[in-house]
Design a protein around this motif. Sequence first.
Motif, PDB file in Angstrom:
ATOM      1  N   UNK A   1       1.045   2.896   1.140  1.00 48.43           N
ATOM      2  CA  UNK A   1       2.273   3.175   0.409  1.00 48.43           C
ATOM      3  C   UNK A   1       2.277   4.645  -0.006  1.00 48.43           C
ATOM      4  N   UNK A   2       3.389   5.281   0.203  1.00 48.88           N
ATOM      5  CA  UNK A   2       3.511   6.668  -0.196  1.00 48.88           C
ATOM      6  C   UNK A   2       3.594   6.759  -1.714  1.00 48.88           C
ATOM      7  N   UNK A   3       3.497   7.961  -2.222  1.00 46.23           N
ATOM      8  CA  UNK A   3       3.588   8.134  -3.664  1.00 46.23           C
ATOM      9  C   UNK A   3       4.948   7.708  -4.183  1.00 46.23           C
TER      10      UNK A   3
ATOM     11  N   UNK B   1       9.819  -2.179   2.704  1.00 48.10           N
ATOM     12  CA  UNK B   1       8.459  -1.783   3.065  1.00 48.10           C
ATOM     13  C   UNK B   1       7.627  -1.502   1.808  1.00 48.10           C
ATOM     14  N   UNK B   2       8.222  -0.842   0.834  1.00 51.04           N
ATOM     15  CA  UNK B   2       7.513  -0.579  -0.419  1.00 51.04           C
ATOM     16  C   UNK B   2       7.198  -1.847  -1.175  1.00 51.04           C
TER      17      UNK B   2
ATOM     18  N   UNK C   1       1.186  -6.861  -1.166  1.00 46.98           N
ATOM     19  CA  UNK C   1      -0.147  -6.860  -0.571  1.00 46.98           C
ATOM     20  C   UNK C   1      -1.193  -6.406  -1.590  1.00 46.98           C
ATOM     21  N   UNK C   2      -0.846  -5.402  -2.386  1.00 47.20           N
ATOM     22  CA  UNK C   2      -1.774  -4.934  -3.412  1.00 47.20           C
ATOM     23  C   UNK C   2      -1.989  -5.995  -4.490  1.00 47.20           C
TER      24      UNK C   2
ATOM     25  N   UNK D   1      -5.375 -10.206  -7.151  1.00 42.93           N
ATOM     26  CA  UNK D   1      -5.484 -11.508  -7.784  1.00 42.93           C
ATOM     27  C   UNK D   1      -6.165 -12.559  -6.918  1.00 42.93           C
ATOM     28  N   UNK D   2      -6.111 -12.422  -5.607  1.00 48.20           N
ATOM     29  CA  UNK D   2      -6.733 -13.422  -4.726  1.00 48.20           C
ATOM     30  C   UNK D   2      -8.032 -12.907  -4.124  1.00 48.20           C
TER      31      UNK D   2
END
Length: 68
Positions: free
Chosen positions: A1-3, A51-52, A58-59, A64-65
């Motif tokens: 991920x971009x800033x 996309x963001x 995903x993060x 958590x998993x």
Amino acid sequence: MLGDASILFQIAGIGIIVAMIHTILKQMGKEEIAQFATLVGFIIVLVIVIDGISDLFQQIKSVFLFQG
């Protein structure tokens, strides 16, 4: 991920460019093409946002998993 700031600047830049294209085409009497250009710009921004959000999920999933 971009800033975070770079994504906001990308979206703002696309918005400014699409607004300019829309204004120019509308002044030329090409309202249908101007609306199409606006729709294409909206779809591009929507893809960037999705996309963001996908990267964010995903993060969250990896935190958590405990899956990397």
